[in-house]
Design a protein around this motif. Structure first.
Motif, PDB file in Angstrom:
ATOM      1  N   LEU A  72      51.840  35.464  42.896  1.00 14.65           N
ATOM      2  CA  LEU A  72      51.533  35.096  41.523  1.00 14.65           C
ATOM      3  C   LEU A  72      50.017  34.999  41.422  1.00 14.65           C
ATOM      4  CD1 LEU A  72      54.286  32.392  41.010  1.00 14.65           C
ATOM      5  CD2 LEU A  72      54.347  34.806  40.381  1.00 14.65           C
ATOM      6  N   ASP A  94      53.483  43.402  37.794  1.00 17.64           N
ATOM      7  CA  ASP A  94      54.359  42.907  36.732  1.00 17.64           C
ATOM      8  C   ASP A  94      55.629  43.745  36.580  1.00 17.64           C
ATOM      9  OD1 ASP A  94      52.615  40.805  36.139  1.00 17.64           O
ATOM     10  OD2 ASP A  94      51.447  42.073  34.782  1.00 17.64           O
ATOM     11  N   ARG A 126      51.990  39.001  38.261  1.00 18.31           N
ATOM     12  CA  ARG A 126      52.697  39.047  39.540  1.00 18.31           C
ATOM     13  C   ARG A 126      52.423  40.384  40.209  1.00 18.31           C
ATOM     14  NH1 ARG A 126      58.297  36.813  41.005  1.00 18.31           N
ATOM     15  NH2 ARG A 126      58.864  38.007  42.831  1.00 18.31           N
TER      16      ARG A 126
END
Length: 131
Positions: A107, A45, A83
């Motif tokens: 993802l 992320d 992510r």
């Protein structure tokens, strides 16, 4: 594929598998790798890169394999992230220049549910705390 951390999803595979009594996490790089290990950095992320050394699967010749001792913790972190960026840089051999790192983005929506249906990951996913 992008050569930096902002890459969009590349055509690569993040593979979770079972065999030989253990769990495996690997990334297909679509590049022939001549070495036994590759330098890999993970970002979750958009956080700070976390460097590691992964093995090369010579039977596949284009995949890097997470160290066995790290598979469970990596898997749990991956299922909590939205992510994941995996940056792979090949180490130079004699006379070789260091390669330009390639970043693969994944993802992870639905990853925990998918892994809960894989027998060797089922117990690990049962221990997983929600995002």
């Amino acid at each position: 594929c992008s050569r930096d951390w902002s890459s969009d999803v590349c055509s690569s595979d993040l593979v979770f598998s079972c065999g030989g009594g253990r769990r495996w996490v690997s990334v297909s790089t679509s590049t022939t790798i001549r070495f036994d290990t590759a330098d890999v950095a993970l970002r979750y992320d958009g956080g700070d890169p976390e460097p590691a050394r992964w093995e090369v699967l010579h039977s596949v010749s284009d995949a890097v394999l997470a160290p066995e001792r790290s598979v469970d913790s990596l898997t749990l972190r991956m299922t909590r992230a939205e992510r994941i960026n995996v940056q792979v840089a090949l180490r130079p051999g004699r006379g070789d220049l260091r390669s330009t790192p390639t970043t693969f983005a994944f993802l992870t929506e639905g990853l925990a549910d998918q892994l809960a249906n894989v027998p060797c990951f089922r117990a690990l996913m049962a221990r997983r705390a929600p995002r």
